[in-house]
Enzyme design. Structure first.
Site, mmCIF file in Angstrom:
data_model
loop_
_atom_site.group_PDB
_atom_site.id
_atom_site.type_symbol
_atom_site.label_atom_id
_atom_site.label_comp_id
_atom_site.label_asym_id
_atom_site.label_seq_id
_atom_site.Cartn_x
_atom_site.Cartn_y
_atom_site.Cartn_z
ATOM 1 C CD GLU A 1 -3.041 -1.032 2.224
ATOM 2 O OE1 GLU A 1 -4.146 -1.550 2.045
ATOM 3 O OE2 GLU A 1 -2.711 -0.463 3.301
ATOM 4 C CD GLU B 1 -4.464 -5.879 2.449
ATOM 5 O OE1 GLU B 1 -5.240 -5.150 3.115
ATOM 6 O OE2 GLU B 1 -3.225 -5.763 2.501
#
Length: 684
Positions: free
Chosen positions: A150, A313
């Site tokens: 991320e 995710e």
């Protein structure tokens, strides 16, 4: 497919055995197998464990877990662990620490806490990636590399290293100070630069300040826009160093990093060029519109020309960072997982596989909850999905989504729109794109979300909401698209500036003026309490006589375009609100204001019908989503019911067999249970 070692939709997610004692490991694997989990993401935040000091590397725990997972038929998505530097590094080499917007040096803590232009960080991050690649290059469990995690999830850095790197970045972009001064319009407020060393970062100490609604305001949009470009490029350079380090030893293993949908800080179109496969993390709220989630999936798919992507995710149930962390109701996790598959995902992965017991993610959901056994609702739902994905096998792998409409989405345009000093703080670029996407979604019409660099020739309709920034060559590209027979829609506040955020003089919409057949004289910004009306002439098929509009109203004049609707109020009553210009074999539409949602649905329904773009099914009630994936000449129709209750769906001239149940689905009305899905293998 992503990796032929695992020829099915991968199922699993982030696993942190480094947070647990070894007796837990075998119990976890027993439960993974019960749930049908066959891929685990390891090592995401284990840098400090792997490298306790500058010279020591210890991968013993990772060796054991890689072997254990492989012995049990579970593949590994191996992360490089570089998303949080170790504490010893921050103490010994403070250049790795970021400096914030107000000039304050950070201390060790959090994650994504490294300066992207720190020589120390770059050296040790790329070294860690290479040591992992050297060690596991021949390990049979290794399926894919997961670089960092991320990127961009923390604040930007304003340290001296970044400032020096920004000067070099600007020198490479502009070549000369004369060209830089022109692009940044530095004649304003006496900002002309005569030496590269005089350039400083735009921050709370120089050109910027915190504005309303969380926006950063700036005196010089050109400088601030380039800083955002530079920051995105700096992080991308860090990614590329690790990419090259692992590719050196594992050239045939794909590489990714997990993106975050419409994440504003990074230009994902630029990033995707350096990713073997796109992956992303999907975390809608309880009340996030299903069409918005669909648009995010489509945005991620569009980053690499429609190539299937990884859902890296999602949560099995609860997520922990939102104001109200609601549970996913029964069936929702499965339904939202299939929504990702319907829109191009070839993996279904979770954060996380076992729930943490401490720190800020201990209340984030997991396949294995704090109860620690399989007798939970969440585990049973995960196991059901795992069984279904196992039965699907490789049927859907590499299948492509087909769409005849596209929405143009551009990060640099987004930055520029919301950095503009006016005309309204209510303008949100993503919201405007979603309004069009949502209208098509409700009509059952598929739309790709693509870059301005994409090939548009395969689309019958292209929508470019708020194309404020017209990049070099884009106007010519759009003219050729329309001239060849395409239909283009663009909107208010378009054609205003070029790539340096300098206004194109001669009248809005600048380079788009010839294509659209209009010119805009003024732009009126309405208060939230103010509304105007779009008045449609009698006889326009499928449209009401009038609709509300607001936020912005362009005051435009026709230069050959046909006026299709006008404003109903204020001093510009009767001026055009909607125009269409015939251009070659196609047509270019201009919507001069932000209308109520029903206008977009009514208008786009008629326009799509006129272009031969039809819904995927004959009738589907509100809350039913449809998409189509195709592979080797075989079409698969997804029908998802987001409603809690059953609904009737009529496929029309389509029929087939539901892959999940084996049930025939014909063209007549059939009942689809609440929060359920059909994957219909269509008859040819």
């Amino acid at each position: 497919m992503i990796n032929p070692k695992k020829p099915k939709i991968w199922y699993g997610g982030d696993y942190n055995p480094d947070q647990w004692e070894k007796p837990i490991w075998d119990e976890d694997i027993r439960m993974f197998k019960l749930a049908g989990i066959d891929v685990a993401t390891l090592n995401v935040f284990a840098w400090a464990k792997n490298q306790p000091d500058e010279d020591t590397y210890d991968f013993g725990w990772l060796d054991e877990m890689m072997d254990k997972l492989h012995a049990n038929g579970i593949g590994v998505c191996l992360a490089t662990s570089t998303a949080a530097h170790p504490a010893w590094m921050a103490r010994k080499y403070p250049d790795v620490l970021q400096v914030d917007f107000h000039g304050r040096k950070r201390k060790f803590g959090g994650r994504h806490n490294s300066c992207p232009n720190s020589p120390t960080y770059r050296k040790y991050a790329s070294r860690m990636a290479e040591k992992l690649a050297e060690r596991y290059k021949d390990h049979p469990a290794l399926l894919i590399w997961h670089i960092n995690n991320e990127y961009g999830g923390a604040g930007n850095c304003y340290c001296d290293n970044c400032e020096a790197a920004f000067r070099e970045w600007a020198r490479a972009r502009y070549g000369t100070l004369d060209e830089l001064n022109r692009a940044w319009n530095t004649g304003f407020w006496g900002h002309t630069f005569h030496d590269w060393e005089d350039i400083v970062l735009p921050s709370g100490l120089s050109e910027e300040w915190a504005g309303a609604n969380g926006r950063t305001e700036t005196n010089f949009q050109g400088i601030s826009l380039d800083y955002i470009r530079f920051h995105s490029d700096s992080l991308l350079d860090c990614y590329k160093l690790e990419y090259e380090a692992v590719k050196k030893h594992t050239p045939d293993i794909p590489v990714t990093t997990n993106l975050m949908g419409a994440f504003k800080k990074l230009d994902y179109h630029k990033w995707a060029k350096h990713m073997d496969v796109v992956s992303w993390d999907n975390y809608p709220r309880f009340d996030t519109p299903h069409s918005y989630t669909g648009m995010m999936h489509d945005l991620m798919r569009g980053l690499k020309d429609g190539q299937p992507f990884m859902l890296m995710e999602q949560t099995p149930s609860q997520q922990n960072w939102q104001p109200y962390n609601s549970l996913k109701r029964p069936g929702v996790m499965r339904l939202w997982s299939y929504q990702a598959v319907a829109r191009g995902a070839d993996t279904i992965l979770f954060f996380q596989l076992r729930r943490s017991i401490g720190a800020c993610e201990k209340y984030h959901g997991a396949v294995i909850e704090h109860a620690g056994h399989e007798h939970t609702r969440v585990f049973r739902e995960c196991a059901r999905l795992g069984e279904e994905l196992g039965k699907l096998g490789d049927t859907l792998l590499d299948a492509r989504v087909r769409a005849k409409a596209a929405i143009l989405f551009d990060w640099e345009n987004w930055w520029a729109v919301e950095m503009s000093s006016g005309p309204t703080i209510a303008l949100r670029y993503v919201d405007e794109a979603h309004k069009f996407y949502d209208a098509l979604y409700r009509l059952g019409i598929a739309a790709d979300v693509v870059s301005v660099e994409a090939d548009l020739s395969g689309y019958d309709l292209v929508i470019a909401p708020v194309m404020y920034m017209v990049k070099q060559g884009v106007a010519d590209k759009l003219e050729k698209y329309v001239q060849a027979g395409g239909a283009l829609i663009t909107t208010f506040f378009s054609g205003i500036v070029g790539e340096s955020d300098l206004v194109q003089t001669g009248g809005y919409p600048g380079e788009l003026r010839k294509l659209l057949g209009i010119w805009a004289e003024e732009i009126d910004a309405l208060l939230p309490s103010q509304r105007n009306r779009i008045v449609v002439p009698d006889g326009a098929p499928g449209l009401r006589a009038e609709y509300e509009c607001g936020m912005l109203c362009d005051l435009i004049h026709s230069e050959g375009a046909e006026v299709k609707a006008v404003y109903g109020d204020d001093f510009y009553r009767g001026m055009p609100a909607l125009t269409v210009n015939k251009f070659g074999a196609g047509e270019a539409w201009y919507l001069a204001t932000s209308p109520e949602t029903s206008f977009l649905q009514d208008w786009l329904s008629q326009l799509c019908a006129s272009r031969g773009i039809r819904p995927l099914v004959r009738t589907a009630p509100e809350g039913v989503e449809t998409t189509l994936r195709s592979k080797d000449g075989q079409d698969y129709l997804f029908v998802l019911n987001h409603n809690e209750d059953a609904v009737s769906v009529e496929l029309g001239d389509r029929s087939g067999v539901d892959l999940l149940t084996g049930r025939p689905i014909d063209g007549g009305k059939a009942e689809l249970a609440g929060r359920d899905v059909w994957i219909v293998k269509l008859h040819s």
